[in-house]
Motif scaffolding. Sequence first.
Motif, PDB file in Angstrom:
ATOM      1  N   SER A  32       9.838   4.727   0.029  1.00  0.00           N
ATOM      2  CA  SER A  32      10.043   4.934   1.239  1.00  0.00           C
ATOM      3  C   SER A  32       8.773   4.973   2.179  1.00  0.00           C
ATOM      4  N   GLY A  33       7.646   5.823   1.570  1.00  0.00           N
ATOM      5  CA  GLY A  33       6.449   5.772   2.350  1.00  0.00           C
ATOM      6  C   GLY A  33       5.555   4.811   2.132  1.00  0.00           C
ATOM      7  N   ALA A  34       5.814   3.875   1.400  1.00  0.00           N
ATOM      8  CA  ALA A  34       4.938   2.653   1.178  1.00  0.00           C
ATOM      9  C   ALA A  34       5.275   1.390   2.001  1.00  0.00           C
ATOM     10  N   THR A  86       0.836  -1.155   0.006  1.00  0.00           N
ATOM     11  CA  THR A  86      -0.036   0.034   0.070  1.00  0.00           C
ATOM     12  C   THR A  86       0.884   1.220  -0.063  1.00  0.00           C
ATOM     13  N   GLY A  87       0.326   2.357  -0.592  1.00  0.00           N
ATOM     14  CA  GLY A  87       1.233   3.514  -0.648  1.00  0.00           C
ATOM     15  C   GLY A  87       2.126   3.844  -1.577  1.00  0.00           C
ATOM     16  N   ALA A  88       2.121   2.779  -2.766  1.00  0.00           N
ATOM     17  CA  ALA A  88       3.155   2.944  -3.864  1.00  0.00           C
ATOM     18  C   ALA A  88       2.509   3.266  -5.252  1.00  0.00           C
ATOM     19  N   GLU A  89       3.061   3.901  -5.924  1.00  0.00           N
ATOM     20  CA  GLU A  89       2.711   4.035  -7.342  1.00  0.00           C
ATOM     21  C   GLU A  89       3.019   3.037  -8.042  1.00  0.00           C
ATOM     22  N   GLU A  90       2.319   2.274  -9.111  1.00  0.00           N
ATOM     23  CA  GLU A  90       2.750   1.281  -9.730  1.00  0.00           C
ATOM     24  C   GLU A  90       4.017   1.450 -10.554  1.00  0.00           C
ATOM     25  N   ALA A  91       4.148   2.595 -10.951  1.00  0.00           N
ATOM     26  CA  ALA A  91       5.469   2.908 -11.789  1.00  0.00           C
ATOM     27  C   ALA A  91       6.523   2.721 -11.101  1.00  0.00           C
ATOM     28  N   ALA A  92       6.395   3.363  -9.699  1.00  0.00           N
ATOM     29  CA  ALA A  92       7.416   3.329  -8.796  1.00  0.00           C
ATOM     30  C   ALA A  92       7.997   1.823  -8.453  1.00  0.00           C
ATOM     31  N   LEU A  93       6.869   1.090  -8.425  1.00  0.00           N
ATOM     32  CA  LEU A  93       7.046  -0.657  -8.195  1.00  0.00           C
ATOM     33  C   LEU A  93       7.779  -1.253  -9.404  1.00  0.00           C
ATOM     34  N   ARG A  94       7.502  -0.874 -10.564  1.00  0.00           N
ATOM     35  CA  ARG A  94       8.042  -1.307 -11.594  1.00  0.00           C
ATOM     36  C   ARG A  94       9.451  -0.964 -11.977  1.00  0.00           C
ATOM     37  N   SER A  95       9.497   0.366 -11.645  1.00  0.00           N
ATOM     38  CA  SER A  95      11.053   1.031 -11.725  1.00  0.00           C
ATOM     39  C   SER A  95      11.720   0.388 -10.562  1.00  0.00           C
ATOM     40  N   ALA A  96      11.553   0.138  -9.386  1.00  0.00           N
ATOM     41  CA  ALA A  96      12.270  -0.612  -8.388  1.00  0.00           C
ATOM     42  C   ALA A  96      12.471  -1.942  -8.400  1.00  0.00           C
ATOM     43  N   ALA A  97      11.338  -2.613  -9.017  1.00  0.00           N
ATOM     44  CA  ALA A  97      11.560  -4.115  -9.469  1.00  0.00           C
ATOM     45  C   ALA A  97      12.813  -4.056 -10.547  1.00  0.00           C
ATOM     46  N   ALA A  98      12.794  -3.387 -11.614  1.00  0.00           N
ATOM     47  CA  ALA A  98      13.664  -3.398 -12.731  1.00  0.00           C
ATOM     48  C   ALA A  98      15.126  -3.260 -12.155  1.00  0.00           C
ATOM     49  N   ALA A  99      15.358  -2.348 -11.197  1.00  0.00           N
ATOM     50  CA  ALA A  99      16.598  -1.675 -10.717  1.00  0.00           C
ATOM     51  C   ALA A  99      17.205  -3.038  -9.893  1.00  0.00           C
ATOM     52  N   PHE A 100      16.135  -3.716  -9.133  1.00  0.00           N
ATOM     53  CA  PHE A 100      16.571  -4.615  -8.241  1.00  0.00           C
ATOM     54  C   PHE A 100      17.051  -5.955  -9.373  1.00  0.00           C
ATOM     55  N   LEU A 101      16.243  -6.078 -10.220  1.00  0.00           N
ATOM     56  CA  LEU A 101      16.920  -7.329 -11.129  1.00  0.00           C
ATOM     57  C   LEU A 101      18.200  -6.954 -11.811  1.00  0.00           C
ATOM     58  N   ALA A 102      18.562  -5.670 -12.259  1.00  0.00           N
ATOM     59  CA  ALA A 102      19.670  -5.042 -13.046  1.00  0.00           C
ATOM     60  C   ALA A 102      20.895  -5.101 -11.908  1.00  0.00           C
ATOM     61  N   ALA A 103      20.357  -4.933 -10.599  1.00  0.00           N
ATOM     62  CA  ALA A 103      21.625  -4.877  -9.775  1.00  0.00           C
ATOM     63  C   ALA A 103      22.517  -5.892  -9.604  1.00  0.00           C
ATOM     64  N   GLY A 104      24.056  -5.806  -9.345  1.00  0.00           N
ATOM     65  CA  GLY A 104      24.937  -6.584  -9.239  1.00  0.00           C
ATOM     66  C   GLY A 104      24.645  -7.431  -7.574  1.00  0.00           C
ATOM     67  N   GLU A 105      24.197  -6.460  -6.780  1.00  0.00           N
ATOM     68  CA  GLU A 105      23.971  -7.021  -5.393  1.00  0.00           C
ATOM     69  C   GLU A 105      23.093  -6.004  -4.776  1.00  0.00           C
ATOM     70  N   VAL A 106      22.232  -6.809  -3.989  1.00  0.00           N
ATOM     71  CA  VAL A 106      21.249  -5.819  -3.257  1.00  0.00           C
ATOM     72  C   VAL A 106      21.272  -6.395  -1.500  1.00  0.00           C
ATOM     73  N   VAL A 107      21.686  -5.302  -0.830  1.00  0.00           N
ATOM     74  CA  VAL A 107      22.160  -5.795   0.429  1.00  0.00           C
ATOM     75  C   VAL A 107      21.131  -5.088   1.580  1.00  0.00           C
ATOM     76  N   VAL A 108      20.743  -6.034   2.428  1.00  0.00           N
ATOM     77  CA  VAL A 108      19.927  -5.720   3.412  1.00  0.00           C
ATOM     78  C   VAL A 108      20.486  -6.092   4.893  1.00  0.00           C
ATOM     79  N   THR A 109      19.864  -5.827   5.692  1.00  0.00           N
ATOM     80  CA  THR A 109      20.388  -6.159   7.255  1.00  0.00           C
ATOM     81  C   THR A 109      19.542  -7.244   7.939  1.00  0.00           C
ATOM     82  N   ARG A 110      20.270  -8.474   8.284  1.00  0.00           N
ATOM     83  CA  ARG A 110      19.373  -9.685   8.587  1.00  0.00           C
ATOM     84  C   ARG A 110      19.941  -9.937   9.989  1.00  0.00           C
ATOM     85  N   GLU A 111      18.995 -10.171  10.630  1.00  0.00           N
ATOM     86  CA  GLU A 111      19.429 -10.458  12.293  1.00  0.00           C
ATOM     87  C   GLU A 111      19.781 -11.878  12.502  1.00  0.00           C
TER      88      GLU A 111
END
Length: 226
Positions: free
Chosen positions: A198-200, A119-144
């Motif tokens: 960030s607000g989604a 919720t709170g995300a434009e479809e265009a922003a989601l598509r852009s983020a998904a494309a950036a994710f798949l094109a990235a060499g790495e995606v780093v997150v923090t895991r406990e």
Amino acid sequence: MRLRIRLAKVGLARFLSHLDLQRTVERGLRRAGLPLAFTQGFNPHPRISYASALATGTSSEGEFLDVDLTEPVDPGDFVSRANAHLPEGVRVLEARPAPEAGDSLMASINAAAYRLTVTGAEEAALRSAAAAFLAAGEVVVTREGRSGPKAVNIRPQVYELTVTGPGELRALVQTGSEGNLKPEEVWAGLVALSPDLSGAELTQVHRLMLYRRDPGTGACAEPWRL
């Protein structure tokens, strides 16, 4: 006889923990009078094995388990008898004879498909983020972890990521003993790559199916004949 079962956990039942789900299914099958096979020893229990644990709060239509029986039962009869004694939100969707040889169900599964509702995300922003994710060499997150938080590159564990509609994504990710990626980590990676998100908020996670994925070809097989 062994039957392989596809199970759904939806509605309020999604808040059952994995242990609670196991207990619920066991009680339902016993009340149905099905000829369950039991373990030996001082504390016998039905021989039921699950493919993968499902996180509390996550719904699903693709849970798989093997049930050992002491005598043959028609799969359709098993489904109707079980559902008559299972609570609302926990449903047997299908039953088929399980393979007589090969790896265990748990050992066979290495991928899972999820539907992520945002919720709170434009479809265009989601598509852009998904494309950036798949094109990235790495995606780093923090895991406990047991020793505290650590940075993890989750990109190799995400095989597919698509926007399927407004506020909705489908992700195919690694699961199983060799690595288990949480859908929430996929969302965290998307937010990290796109300030527009960030607000989604990720509001619901639904597991669609479990698979055996061929690492070489990427082909995915459902667990029926693994």
